[in-house]
Enzyme design. Structure first.
Site, short mmCIF file in Angstrom:
data_model
loop_
_atom_site.label_atom_id
_atom_site.label_comp_id
_atom_site.label_asym_id
_atom_site.label_seq_id
_atom_site.Cartn_x
_atom_site.Cartn_y
_atom_site.Cartn_z
N LYS A 14 0.83 -1.21 0.00
CA LYS A 14 0.00 0.00 0.00
C LYS A 14 0.87 1.26 0.00
O LYS A 14 0.70 2.15 -0.83
CB LYS A 14 -0.94 0.03 1.22
CG LYS A 14 -1.86 -1.18 1.32
CD LYS A 14 -2.74 -1.12 2.55
CE LYS A 14 -2.03 -1.26 3.88
NZ LYS A 14 -1.43 -2.60 4.14
N ARG A 89 -10.22 0.27 8.26
CA ARG A 89 -9.79 -1.10 8.50
C ARG A 89 -10.87 -1.90 9.21
O ARG A 89 -10.73 -3.10 9.36
CB ARG A 89 -8.58 -1.07 9.44
CG ARG A 89 -7.33 -1.53 8.78
CD ARG A 89 -6.24 -1.38 9.82
NE ARG A 89 -5.28 -0.48 9.29
CZ ARG A 89 -4.03 -0.81 9.07
NH1 ARG A 89 -3.58 -1.98 9.39
NH2 ARG A 89 -3.21 0.06 8.55
N ARG A 156 10.80 -1.45 11.25
CA ARG A 156 9.67 -1.08 12.10
C ARG A 156 9.54 -2.04 13.29
O ARG A 156 9.73 -3.23 13.15
CB ARG A 156 8.38 -1.08 11.29
CG ARG A 156 8.08 0.26 10.66
CD ARG A 156 6.97 0.22 9.64
NE ARG A 156 5.77 -0.45 10.08
CZ ARG A 156 4.66 -0.54 9.35
NH1 ARG A 156 4.61 0.02 8.17
NH2 ARG A 156 3.61 -1.19 9.81
N ARG A 167 -1.07 -8.98 13.14
CA ARG A 167 -1.59 -7.98 12.20
C ARG A 167 -2.30 -8.68 11.03
O ARG A 167 -3.37 -8.25 10.59
CB ARG A 167 -0.45 -7.11 11.67
CG ARG A 167 0.01 -6.08 12.69
CD ARG A 167 1.45 -5.66 12.44
NE ARG A 167 1.66 -5.07 11.14
CZ ARG A 167 2.82 -5.10 10.48
NH1 ARG A 167 3.86 -5.70 11.01
NH2 ARG A 167 2.94 -4.51 9.31
P1 AP5 Z 1 4.75 -1.67 2.10
O1 AP5 Z 1 4.38 -0.76 0.98
O2 AP5 Z 1 5.49 -1.09 3.26
O3 AP5 Z 1 3.47 -2.51 2.59
P2 AP5 Z 1 2.09 -2.01 3.19
O4 AP5 Z 1 0.99 -2.64 2.41
O5 AP5 Z 1 2.07 -0.53 3.32
O6 AP5 Z 1 2.10 -2.76 4.59
P3 AP5 Z 1 2.16 -2.19 6.08
O7 AP5 Z 1 2.92 -3.21 6.89
O8 AP5 Z 1 2.62 -0.78 6.13
O9 AP5 Z 1 0.68 -2.29 6.46
P4 AP5 Z 1 0.14 -2.27 7.89
O10 AP5 Z 1 -1.28 -2.21 7.61
O11 AP5 Z 1 0.59 -3.37 8.76
O12 AP5 Z 1 0.83 -1.03 8.58
P5 AP5 Z 1 0.36 0.46 8.83
O13 AP5 Z 1 1.55 1.30 8.84
O14 AP5 Z 1 -0.74 0.80 7.90
O15 AP5 Z 1 5.61 -2.87 1.45
C1 AP5 Z 1 6.20 -3.85 2.26
C2 AP5 Z 1 7.60 -4.21 1.74
O16 AP5 Z 1 7.47 -4.90 0.50
C3 AP5 Z 1 8.51 -3.01 1.47
O17 AP5 Z 1 9.80 -3.33 1.89
C4 AP5 Z 1 8.46 -2.82 -0.06
O18 AP5 Z 1 9.67 -2.33 -0.57
C5 AP5 Z 1 8.18 -4.24 -0.55
N1 AP5 Z 1 7.28 -4.30 -1.70
C6 AP5 Z 1 6.06 -3.70 -1.79
N2 AP5 Z 1 5.47 -3.98 -2.97
C7 AP5 Z 1 6.34 -4.78 -3.64
C8 AP5 Z 1 6.29 -5.43 -4.91
N3 AP5 Z 1 5.24 -5.31 -5.73
N4 AP5 Z 1 7.34 -6.19 -5.26
C9 AP5 Z 1 8.40 -6.35 -4.44
N5 AP5 Z 1 8.51 -5.77 -3.23
C10 AP5 Z 1 7.49 -4.99 -2.82
O19 AP5 Z 1 -0.26 0.35 10.29
C11 AP5 Z 1 0.58 0.09 11.40
C12 AP5 Z 1 -0.24 -0.01 12.65
O20 AP5 Z 1 -0.91 1.25 12.91
C13 AP5 Z 1 -1.39 -1.04 12.64
O21 AP5 Z 1 -0.95 -2.34 12.96
C14 AP5 Z 1 -2.30 -0.45 13.73
O22 AP5 Z 1 -1.82 -0.71 15.01
C15 AP5 Z 1 -2.18 1.05 13.49
N6 AP5 Z 1 -3.21 1.50 12.54
C16 AP5 Z 1 -3.00 2.01 11.28
N7 AP5 Z 1 -4.16 2.28 10.67
C17 AP5 Z 1 -5.15 1.94 11.56
C18 AP5 Z 1 -6.57 1.96 11.49
N8 AP5 Z 1 -7.22 2.39 10.40
N9 AP5 Z 1 -7.26 1.53 12.58
C19 AP5 Z 1 -6.61 1.10 13.70
N10 AP5 Z 1 -5.27 1.04 13.80
C20 AP5 Z 1 -4.55 1.45 12.75
MG MG Z 2 2.25 0.82 4.94
#
Ligand code: AP5
Ligand code: MG
Length: 212
Positions: A14, A89, A156, A167
C-alpha cells in the site's frame, strides 16, 4: 475527484504504490500508520496512546483513528482528492468515513501470504522521510542510508514475527465485511499485488482509476 482507498494485507505494498502514485495523481497520500508513527516520534497524546497497540500489532481504537482521519481530510490539500492507505480497517471506520466524504474508488490489493511474509521480513524504512525500501526487492544505493534524504533506515517495531502474525490475522478477520460494504456501492476494483515490480502494480492501479 479521486477519493481513493487502498485495501491490502500487511506487506501488500500500500505504502509503496502510494509513494509512486501520489506524484502521478497529484493528490495526498494519507497513511494512518505513518500518521501514528509520526505522532509516536513527536510524543503527542495520540502517539502515546497508540504506541502500545501498534508495537503489539493490534489496532488503535476506532474513536482515536476516526478523529485523526476526520481532521486530516478537512485540510485544504484534500479538496481535489486523496489516497487513503490503511484506513478504513473496520466496518465502524468505513461507516464513519461514509458520513465524512464520498469514496470514488476502492482498490483491493490481492496478494499471497508467502509473498507478504517475504516483503515484511526485509522491509526497511527511512526514519526521517518515511520512504519504504526492501533489503533485496528495493535496496537503497548505500546500505542503511535513504536515497531520498540521507536519513537513517530502520526496521519497524511491528515487523517482528509475533506482531506480523497478529496484524495479518486481524486483517483477514476484518477485511471481509469491509469489502462487502464497498462492494454494495459498486466501487471495488482488484489489482494483482503479487507482481514483484512495484511500478507495474502502480500502473495497474492507475488504469483502474483512470478508466472510470
Ligand atoms: P509496504 O508498501 O510497506 O506494505 P504495506 O501494504 O504498506 O504494509 P504495512 O505493513 O505498512 O501495512 P500495515 O497495515 O501493517 O501497517 P500500517 O503502517 O498501515 O511494502 C512492504 C515491503 O514490500 C517493502 O519493503 C516494499 O519495498 C516491498 N514491496 C512492496 N510492494 C512490492 C512489490 N510489488 N514487489 C516487491 N517488493 C514490494 O499500520 C501500522 C499499525 O498502525 C497497525 O498495525 C495499527 O496498530 C495502526 N493502525 C493504522 N491504521 C489503523 C486503522 N485504520 N485503525 C486502527 N489502527 C490502525
Ligand atoms: Mg504501509
Amino acid at each position: 475527484m479521486k477519493n481513493i482507498i487502498l485495501i491490502g494485507a500487511q506487506g501488500a505494498g500500500k505504502g509503496t504504490y502510494a509513494q509512486i502514485l501520489k506524484n502521478d495523481l497529484n493528490i495526498p497520500h494519507i497513511s494512518t500508520g505513518d500518521m501514528f508513527r509520526e505522532a509516536i516520534k513527536a510524543e503527542t497524546p495520540v502517539g502515546i496512546e497508540a504506541k502500545n497497540y501498534i508495537d503489539q500489532g493490534q489496532l488503535v481504537p476506532d474513536t482515536v483513528t476516526i478523529k485523526l482521519v476526520d481532521e486530516r481530510l478537512a485540510r485544504d490539500d484534500c479538496k481535489d482528492g486523496f489516497m487513503l492507505d490503511g484506513f478504513p480497517r473496520t466496518l465502524a471506520q468505513a461507516e464513519a468515513l461514509d458520513k465524512i466524504t464520498d469514496i470514488t474508488h476502492v482498490i483491493i490489493l490481492d496478494v499471497r501470504e508467502d509473498v507478504v511474509l517475504q516483503r515484511l521480513g526485509g522491509r526497511i524504512q527511512c526514519r526521517n522521510c518515511g520512504f519504504i525500501f526492501h533489503k533485496t526487492n528495493l535496496p537503497p544505493k548505500v546500505e542503511g542510508v535513504c536515497d531520498k534524504c540521507s536519513g537513517e533506515l530502520y526496521t519497524r517495531e511491528d515487523d517482528q514475527p509475533e506482531a506480523i502474525k497478529k496484524r495479518l490475522a486481524i486483517f483477514y478477520e476484518q477485511s471481509g465485511p469491509l469489502v462487502d460494504f464497498y462492494d454494495k456501492k459498486g466501487i471495488v476494483h482488484h489489482a494483482d499485488a503479487n507482481n514483484p515490480v512495484p511500478r507495474e502494480v502502480a500502473d495497474d492501479i492507475l488504469k483502474l482509476i483512470r478508466t472510470e
